[in-house]
Design a protein around this motif. Structure first.
Motif, PDB file in Angstrom:
ATOM      1  N   UNK A  27       0.811  -1.223   0.000  1.00 30.68           N
ATOM      2  CA  UNK A  27       0.000   0.000   0.000  1.00 30.68           C
ATOM      3  C   UNK A  27       0.844   1.272   0.000  1.00 30.68           C
ATOM      4  N   UNK A  28       2.154   1.142  -0.185  1.00 34.42           N
ATOM      5  CA  UNK A  28       3.034   2.313  -0.211  1.00 34.42           C
ATOM      6  C   UNK A  28       3.085   2.917  -1.612  1.00 34.42           C
ATOM      7  N   UNK A  29       1.903   3.180  -2.169  1.00 33.33           N
ATOM      8  CA  UNK A  29       1.796   3.852  -3.461  1.00 33.33           C
ATOM      9  C   UNK A  29       0.959   5.105  -3.286  1.00 33.33           C
ATOM     10  N   UNK A  30       0.977   5.940  -4.292  1.00 37.47           N
ATOM     11  CA  UNK A  30       0.228   7.188  -4.237  1.00 37.47           C
ATOM     12  C   UNK A  30      -1.164   6.987  -4.817  1.00 37.47           C
ATOM     13  N   UNK A  31      -2.077   7.862  -4.408  1.00 39.49           N
ATOM     14  CA  UNK A  31      -3.468   7.783  -4.834  1.00 39.49           C
ATOM     15  C   UNK A  31      -3.904   9.153  -5.340  1.00 39.49           C
ATOM     16  N   UNK A 313     -11.670   2.604  -9.012  1.00 34.29           N
ATOM     17  CA  UNK A 313     -10.288   2.632  -8.556  1.00 34.29           C
ATOM     18  C   UNK A 313      -9.476   1.862  -9.581  1.00 34.29           C
ATOM     19  N   UNK A 314      -8.484   2.490 -10.174  1.00 32.63           N
ATOM     20  CA  UNK A 314      -7.786   1.880 -11.296  1.00 32.63           C
ATOM     21  C   UNK A 314      -6.346   2.336 -11.338  1.00 32.63           C
ATOM     22  N   UNK A 315      -5.524   1.569 -12.057  1.00 35.05           N
ATOM     23  CA  UNK A 315      -4.161   1.995 -12.300  1.00 35.05           C
ATOM     24  C   UNK A 315      -4.130   3.087 -13.347  1.00 35.05           C
ATOM     25  N   UNK A 316      -2.936   3.544 -13.647  1.00 35.39           N
ATOM     26  CA  UNK A 316      -2.749   4.559 -14.684  1.00 35.39           C
ATOM     27  C   UNK A 316      -2.424   3.845 -15.990  1.00 35.39           C
ATOM     28  N   UNK A 317      -3.250   4.096 -16.991  1.00 32.03           N
ATOM     29  CA  UNK A 317      -3.135   3.389 -18.265  1.00 32.03           C
ATOM     30  C   UNK A 317      -2.494   4.273 -19.317  1.00 32.03           C
ATOM     31  N   UNK A 346       2.604  15.466 -11.391  1.00 34.00           N
ATOM     32  CA  UNK A 346       2.994  14.974 -10.073  1.00 34.00           C
ATOM     33  C   UNK A 346       3.939  13.789 -10.097  1.00 34.00           C
ATOM     34  N   UNK A 347       4.349  13.356 -11.297  1.00 36.20           N
ATOM     35  CA  UNK A 347       5.306  12.259 -11.451  1.00 36.20           C
ATOM     36  C   UNK A 347       4.788  10.957 -10.846  1.00 36.20           C
ATOM     37  N   UNK A 348       3.512  10.683 -11.092  1.00 35.44           N
ATOM     38  CA  UNK A 348       2.951   9.401 -10.672  1.00 35.44           C
ATOM     39  C   UNK A 348       3.550   8.281 -11.515  1.00 35.44           C
ATOM     40  N   UNK A 349       3.543   7.073 -10.951  1.00 34.34           N
ATOM     41  CA  UNK A 349       4.110   5.918 -11.636  1.00 34.34           C
ATOM     42  C   UNK A 349       3.016   5.104 -12.321  1.00 34.34           C
ATOM     43  N   UNK A 350       3.321   4.599 -13.513  1.00 32.21           N
ATOM     44  CA  UNK A 350       2.366   3.889 -14.358  1.00 32.21           C
ATOM     45  C   UNK A 350       2.527   2.380 -14.234  1.00 32.21           C
ATOM     46  N   UNK A 351       1.558   1.657 -14.769  1.00 30.71           N
ATOM     47  CA  UNK A 351       1.555   0.209 -14.945  1.00 30.71           C
ATOM     48  C   UNK A 351       1.228  -0.542 -13.651  1.00 30.71           C
ATOM     49  N   UNK A 353       2.621  -2.101 -11.211  1.00 28.63           N
ATOM     50  CA  UNK A 353       3.263  -1.868  -9.916  1.00 28.63           C
ATOM     51  C   UNK A 353       3.240  -0.388  -9.532  1.00 28.63           C
ATOM     52  N   UNK A 354       2.475   0.398 -10.253  1.00 30.20           N
ATOM     53  CA  UNK A 354       2.516   1.835 -10.068  1.00 30.20           C
ATOM     54  C   UNK A 354       1.464   2.376  -9.118  1.00 30.20           C
ATOM     55  N   UNK A 355       1.227   3.674  -9.236  1.00 29.34           N
ATOM     56  CA  UNK A 355       0.258   4.362  -8.398  1.00 29.34           C
ATOM     57  C   UNK A 355      -1.156   4.138  -8.939  1.00 29.34           C
TER      58      UNK A 355
END
Length: 366
Positions: A27-31, A313-317, A346-351, A353-355
């Motif tokens: 759960x150490x990801x951004x939302x 609630x979804x990942x970044x596509x 905001x430099x969120x991470x994709x895919x 394993x991402x945010x």
């Protein structure tokens, strides 16, 4: 194309959150939270405070299979991605080219001649045989669904496919990830073994950041969970095709929970686009969800809209991905475009394993 943004390569999440530093968990990801065109930044661990008693999370219980297996066509090495098992026992498969680093490249052509070929070239003939570990074989047949030759039907021989996957398979991964991971890394906290051994070719990744501790906190705050199952096939990292038919099930108990939440003023939030596809396949024009199962070929678009799901609630596509049409069906194009601009800023991470991104209805519309 929907949302016109370009994702820099460095924003791909290369390893799971728990491997990025000591003491970290999934759960150490951004939302990123969208309410209409209003966007806010949170940690995923803050999710319980962003939902309210009476809200309902719809979660996909499909387990992830070790769906990538090395094989050979003649002298040519290939990687077989097993996508979906049909009712007749055949499998839809994708042939890809190994790149020497544990990942794969999009297939190009296959030579079955004596000299072999370093590349998997287009136009693999029907009847070509893929040799797999343990004496198993696949006989390639016609393309699936008339959308090109990326996925082909293949008839297994010599060994049962699920046994081959258990003994010789590994999780599908792509070049933006750093290294192979054990299958457990690709299982969500909601995954349940299917009685027939079925599962998803690729992880229903929106649920990956959930931990048991977070689920307990959500339940203690009055948030409910409705399990559904949708076994996902192989996505295309290059073609961005609409999804193929997939097997799903919405149990009677979950249908009742969804209908009761809607009637009681709670928000029905799907965890992942797979959960949206399952619920919307079981929803009537009146928005009432009924127990259902089988195969769904539903593609949720802004034109079709959503009937039962109010949040996602979804990942970044990737911007070209067909999943973005589903996001626009839930939240509208302006909201999705605004969120993706903010995610890049905001430099969120994709895919996988991402945010993650939570789309909720604006307070003025609910």
């Amino acid at each position: 194309m929907t949302t016109a943004v370009t994702v820099p390569e460095e924003l791909s999440a290369r390893v799971p959150a728990e491997q990025r530093g000591p003491g970290l968990d999934r759960d150490a990801v951004r939302l990123l939270v969208s309410r209409g065109t209003e966007v806010a930044h949170h940690a995923f661990r803050e999710l319980p405070a962003l939902l309210r008693a009476g809200d309902l999370l719809v979660v996909n219980t499909s387990p992830t299979l070790a769906a990538a297996v090395n094989g050979r066509i003649g002298h040519t090495r290939v990687v077989v991605h097993f996508s979906t098992c049909g009712d007749d026992g055949r499998w839809a498969v994708e042939l890809r080219e190994p790149d020497g680093r544990g990942t794969t490249r999009a297939r190009a052509a296959v030579s079955t001649g004596a000299g072999g070929s370093a590349r998997v070239r287009a136009g693999v003939p029907a009847g070509a045989v893929v040799r797999l570990p343990g004496g198993a074989r696949l006989v390639l047949e016609e393309p699936l669904g008339g959308r090109g030759e990326r996925l082909r039907w293949a008839r297994p021989a010599g060994a049962e496919v699920l046994r081959v996957l258990r003994e010789h398979g590994r999780p599908i991964r792509y070049s933006y990830t750093e290294r192979d991971q054990p299958l457990s890394v690709y299982q969500t906290v909601f995954a349940l073994p299917a009685p027939d051994g079925a599962g998803s070719a690729e992880m229903p990744s929106a649920a990956r950041p959930f931990t048991e501790r977070l689920v307990v906190e959500l339940v203690s705050r009055g948030v409910q969970f409705a399990p559904v199952t949708l076994h996902t096939g192989v996505a295309s990292a290059e073609a961005h095709e609409p999804p193929y038919p997939e097997r799903y099930r919405v149990p009677e108990a979950s249908a009742r929970l969804i209908n009761a939440a809607r009637a009681g003023g709670g928000r029905v939030v799907a965890v992942g686009t797979t959960a949206v596809r399952a619920v919307e396949s079981a929803a009537g024009p009146d928005g009432v969800v009924r127990a259902a199962g089988g195969w769904t070929d539903l593609v949720v678009t802004p034109e079709r809209g959503v009937r039962a799901v109010e949040g996602l609630l979804t990942g970044l596509h990737e911007p070209e991905a067909s999943h973005l049409l589903m996001l626009e069906a839930v939240a509208g194009r302006a909201a999705v475009g605004r969120a993706y601009e903010e995610a890049l800023r905001g430099r969120y991470l994709w895919h996988e394993f991402g945010d993650v991104h939570l789309l909720l209805p604006s307070e003025t519309t609910h």
